[in-house]
Design a protein around this motif. Structure first.
Motif, short mmCIF file in Angstrom:
data_model
loop_
_atom_site.label_atom_id
_atom_site.label_comp_id
_atom_site.label_asym_id
_atom_site.label_seq_id
_atom_site.Cartn_x
_atom_site.Cartn_y
_atom_site.Cartn_z
N ILE A 70 -35.84 -22.21 -39.14
CA ILE A 70 -35.36 -22.50 -37.78
C ILE A 70 -34.74 -21.27 -37.13
O ILE A 70 -34.77 -21.12 -35.91
CB ILE A 70 -34.34 -23.67 -37.81
CG1 ILE A 70 -33.98 -24.11 -36.38
CG2 ILE A 70 -33.08 -23.30 -38.58
CD1 ILE A 70 -33.08 -25.34 -36.32
N GLU A 71 -34.20 -20.35 -37.94
CA GLU A 71 -33.57 -19.15 -37.40
C GLU A 71 -34.57 -18.25 -36.67
O GLU A 71 -34.18 -17.45 -35.83
CB GLU A 71 -32.89 -18.34 -38.52
CG GLU A 71 -31.74 -19.05 -39.21
CD GLU A 71 -32.22 -20.04 -40.26
OE1 GLU A 71 -33.45 -20.07 -40.54
OE2 GLU A 71 -31.38 -20.79 -40.80
N GLU A 72 -35.86 -18.37 -36.99
CA GLU A 72 -36.89 -17.55 -36.35
C GLU A 72 -37.55 -18.28 -35.18
O GLU A 72 -38.54 -17.79 -34.63
CB GLU A 72 -37.97 -17.15 -37.37
CG GLU A 72 -37.56 -16.05 -38.33
CD GLU A 72 -36.57 -16.52 -39.38
OE1 GLU A 72 -36.78 -17.62 -39.93
OE2 GLU A 72 -35.58 -15.80 -39.63
N THR A 73 -37.05 -19.44 -34.80
CA THR A 73 -37.65 -20.20 -33.71
C THR A 73 -36.72 -20.24 -32.51
O THR A 73 -35.55 -19.85 -32.59
CB THR A 73 -37.96 -21.65 -34.15
OG1 THR A 73 -36.72 -22.37 -34.26
CG2 THR A 73 -38.68 -21.68 -35.47
N SER A 74 -37.24 -20.73 -31.40
CA SER A 74 -36.43 -20.87 -30.19
C SER A 74 -35.46 -22.03 -30.27
O SER A 74 -34.67 -22.25 -29.35
CB SER A 74 -37.35 -21.07 -28.97
OG SER A 74 -38.14 -22.24 -29.14
N TYR A 75 -35.49 -22.78 -31.37
CA TYR A 75 -34.61 -23.94 -31.53
C TYR A 75 -33.35 -23.63 -32.33
O TYR A 75 -32.57 -24.52 -32.63
CB TYR A 75 -35.37 -25.09 -32.21
CG TYR A 75 -36.57 -25.55 -31.42
CD1 TYR A 75 -36.41 -26.36 -30.30
CD2 TYR A 75 -37.85 -25.17 -31.79
CE1 TYR A 75 -37.52 -26.77 -29.57
CE2 TYR A 75 -38.96 -25.59 -31.07
CZ TYR A 75 -38.78 -26.39 -29.95
OH TYR A 75 -39.86 -26.79 -29.23
N GLN A 76 -33.15 -22.37 -32.68
CA GLN A 76 -32.01 -22.01 -33.51
C GLN A 76 -30.68 -22.30 -32.82
O GLN A 76 -29.66 -22.54 -33.49
CB GLN A 76 -32.08 -20.54 -33.91
CG GLN A 76 -32.03 -19.57 -32.73
CD GLN A 76 -31.99 -18.13 -33.18
OE1 GLN A 76 -31.36 -17.82 -34.18
NE2 GLN A 76 -32.68 -17.25 -32.45
N ASN A 77 -30.67 -22.28 -31.49
CA ASN A 77 -29.45 -22.56 -30.75
C ASN A 77 -29.46 -23.94 -30.10
O ASN A 77 -28.66 -24.22 -29.21
CB ASN A 77 -29.23 -21.49 -29.67
CG ASN A 77 -29.04 -20.12 -30.28
OD1 ASN A 77 -28.39 -19.97 -31.31
ND2 ASN A 77 -29.61 -19.10 -29.64
N ARG A 93 -29.16 -28.37 -35.24
CA ARG A 93 -28.49 -28.03 -36.48
C ARG A 93 -28.98 -28.99 -37.56
O ARG A 93 -29.00 -30.21 -37.36
CB ARG A 93 -26.96 -28.17 -36.33
CG ARG A 93 -26.33 -27.08 -35.48
CD ARG A 93 -26.32 -25.74 -36.19
NE ARG A 93 -25.60 -24.71 -35.43
CZ ARG A 93 -26.17 -23.92 -34.53
NH1 ARG A 93 -27.45 -24.05 -34.26
NH2 ARG A 93 -25.46 -23.01 -33.90
N GLN A 145 -23.67 -17.61 -28.40
CA GLN A 145 -23.92 -18.72 -29.32
C GLN A 145 -23.02 -18.68 -30.55
O GLN A 145 -22.72 -19.71 -31.14
CB GLN A 145 -25.39 -18.72 -29.75
CG GLN A 145 -26.36 -19.07 -28.63
CD GLN A 145 -26.19 -20.49 -28.15
OE1 GLN A 145 -25.77 -21.37 -28.90
NE2 GLN A 145 -26.50 -20.73 -26.89
#
Length: 270
Positions: A59-66, A69, A105
């Motif tokens: 998830i850290e490499e996607t646009s959904y990281q922020n 959770r 963030q």
């Protein structure tokens, strides 16, 4: 997300995320009274939905990281910690968690659920001789966003509380709406991305009410009628809520709420 110059701003893709949806739904129906010429029936439903992001590898490499959770509901809000009004400036204040002078963030350490905790309805149907009465209450327990969409100093329809502006050092007015400075606008943007923007948006609404009367046949058969019925139907008659926005059904929205309507008429069968 994609650059607008590509022709599409987003692209659909299957992602390796696992989401769990579960909950309880309860329905009850009772015939409270049944007698000669009189009956009363009640129906009740309650839903308690649960939702959780179980896993999202990478998830850290996607646009959904922020946005999401792992271990939290999909409707989680990642927010700043709101610290109130700065009495020296009148600006909203949020916590700079890592003390780097930048609000980003990494400072959004507060997680709040913004969905519905539970919702349901209660309906009653009462019949007495030629009269019929039906009404439905809906109820929702939820947390939603306030309507503070415009930056300070801009004209527009706003809650009445916006008139309580900070005027001098020492004031603790709950909002800042007089200044057009960039500092005031930035402070406002931080506030609407903090706990300050959330509020209880629960409500109870009389969703529908129907009343009818069927004239006895002995009065209408002599004039050639088989049925003569009068009726009235109303929707959204009143709402009980502490929410200060336009409509708790859509908290945070600036759209007009559901219209209140009352209609009536009669039905003839020959």
């Amino acid at each position: 997300p994609l650059p607008a110059m590509t022709g599409f701003t987003t692209v659909e893709a299957n992602l390796p995320a696992t989401v769990e949806n579960k909950g309880w739904e309860v329905e009850l129906s009772s015939l409270n009274v049944k007698g000669e010429g009189f009956s009363w029936r009640t129906s009740f439903n309650l839903s308690l939905p649960k939702n959780k992001l179980i896993a999202f590898p990478g998830i850290e490499e996607t646009s959904y990281q922020n946005t999401y959770r792992v271990g939290q509901p999909l409707s989680v809000a990642l927010l700043y910690n709101y610290e109130g009004i700065d009495p020296e400036t009148g600006f909203y204040s949020v916590e700079d968690v890592n003390q780097d002078g930048i609000y980003d963030q990494e400072d959004r350490v507060v997680t709040r659920f913004t969905g519905r905790e539970f919702y349901g309805g209660l309906q009653n149907q009462i019949n007495y001789k030629g009269f019929s009465l039906s009404f439905l209450f809906e109820f929702v327990k939820q947390t939603g966003y306030k309507i503070y969409t415009l930056p300070p100093g801009f004209m527009g329809n706003m809650p009445a509380g916006q008139a309580e502006v900070w005027q001098q050092p020492g004031d603790t007015a709950p909002v800042q709406q007089a200044s057009q400075s960039i500092d005031a606008i930035l402070a406002n943007n931080n506030a609407i991305n903090s706990e300050f923007a959330l509020t209880d948006a629960s409500y109870v609404r009389l969703k529908s009410l129907s009343l009818g009367y069927e004239i006895p046949k002995k009065f209408i058969e002599p004039i050639g009628l088989k049925q003569f019925k009068l009726f009235m139907h109303a929707q959204n008659l009143f709402t009980l809520t502490d929410y200060i926005g336009l409509d708790p059904q859509m908290p945070g929205s600036i759209s007009l709420p559901a219209l209140q309507s009352v209609t009536g008429g009669f039905q003839l069968n020959f």
